[in-house]
Design a protein around this motif. Sequence first.
Motif, PDB file in Angstrom:
ATOM      1  N   LEU A   1      47.991  39.294   8.856  1.00  0.00           N
ATOM      2  CA  LEU A   1      48.539  40.569   8.741  1.00  0.00           C
ATOM      3  C   LEU A   1      49.252  41.229   9.757  1.00  0.00           C
ATOM      4  N   ILE A   2      48.677  40.886  11.152  1.00  0.00           N
ATOM      5  CA  ILE A   2      49.427  41.227  12.221  1.00  0.00           C
ATOM      6  C   ILE A   2      50.825  40.359  12.361  1.00  0.00           C
ATOM      7  N   SER A   3      50.721  39.106  12.076  1.00  0.00           N
ATOM      8  CA  SER A   3      51.957  38.222  12.194  1.00  0.00           C
ATOM      9  C   SER A   3      53.063  38.656  11.197  1.00  0.00           C
ATOM     10  N   ASP A   4      52.453  38.921   9.748  1.00  0.00           N
ATOM     11  CA  ASP A   4      53.300  39.530   8.946  1.00  0.00           C
ATOM     12  C   ASP A   4      54.037  40.895   9.202  1.00  0.00           C
ATOM     13  N   GLY A   5      53.268  41.753   9.810  1.00  0.00           N
ATOM     14  CA  GLY A   5      53.663  43.052  10.312  1.00  0.00           C
ATOM     15  C   GLY A   5      54.677  43.050  11.519  1.00  0.00           C
ATOM     16  N   ALA A   6      54.294  41.912  12.285  1.00  0.00           N
ATOM     17  CA  ALA A   6      55.273  41.708  13.507  1.00  0.00           C
ATOM     18  C   ALA A   6      56.664  41.314  12.873  1.00  0.00           C
ATOM     19  N   GLY A   7      56.665  40.389  11.837  1.00  0.00           N
ATOM     20  CA  GLY A   7      57.720  39.896  11.338  1.00  0.00           C
ATOM     21  C   GLY A   7      58.686  40.966  10.573  1.00  0.00           C
ATOM     22  N   ARG A   8      57.832  42.050   9.893  1.00  0.00           N
ATOM     23  CA  ARG A   8      58.620  42.990   9.361  1.00  0.00           C
ATOM     24  C   ARG A   8      59.182  44.224  10.187  1.00  0.00           C
ATOM     25  N   GLN A   9      58.715  44.173  11.410  1.00  0.00           N
ATOM     26  CA  GLN A   9      59.209  45.218  12.527  1.00  0.00           C
ATOM     27  C   GLN A   9      60.451  44.375  13.442  1.00  0.00           C
ATOM     28  N   ALA A  10      60.690  43.069  13.283  1.00  0.00           N
ATOM     29  CA  ALA A  10      61.360  42.627  14.191  1.00  0.00           C
ATOM     30  C   ALA A  10      63.060  42.623  13.484  1.00  0.00           C
TER      31      ALA A  10
END
Length: 100
Positions: A91-100
Motif C-alpha cells: 500500500l505504501i509503495s502504491d501510494g508513493a507511485g501515485r504521488q510521484a
Amino acid sequence: MSTENSTTHDKPARLLQDEFTCSRGVYLINADDQLAVYDQLTAQASKLASMLAMISGNGYETFAGCNGETQENYLWGCSSLAKEVKQLAELISDGAGRQA
C-alpha cells in the motif's frame, strides 16, 4: 467551514480478507493516508519481530516444549502478521507511485 475536504479524503480502502487473515469488513484503512498505513506497518512489524525473537535462541527450547497445536497457532500468528506487513508495504509503495 466546509466538510467537503474531510469526506473527499476519507474513502477507506478495504484490505481483503484473503490478503491477510482477518474477518471481512473488520479491517479498514485509508490507503491515501500514508502516515496511518506506515504507523500500522511499523506496529505490526514490531509485533512480528518480537514474536520471532521469542522463539529464537534460548526461547526455542520453550517453544519446542509446547504442544503441537500451540506451536501451530503461534506460527500461524507470525505468518498472519507477515502477510499483513507485506500488504501494508505494498500500500505504501502504491501510494508513493501515485504521488510521484
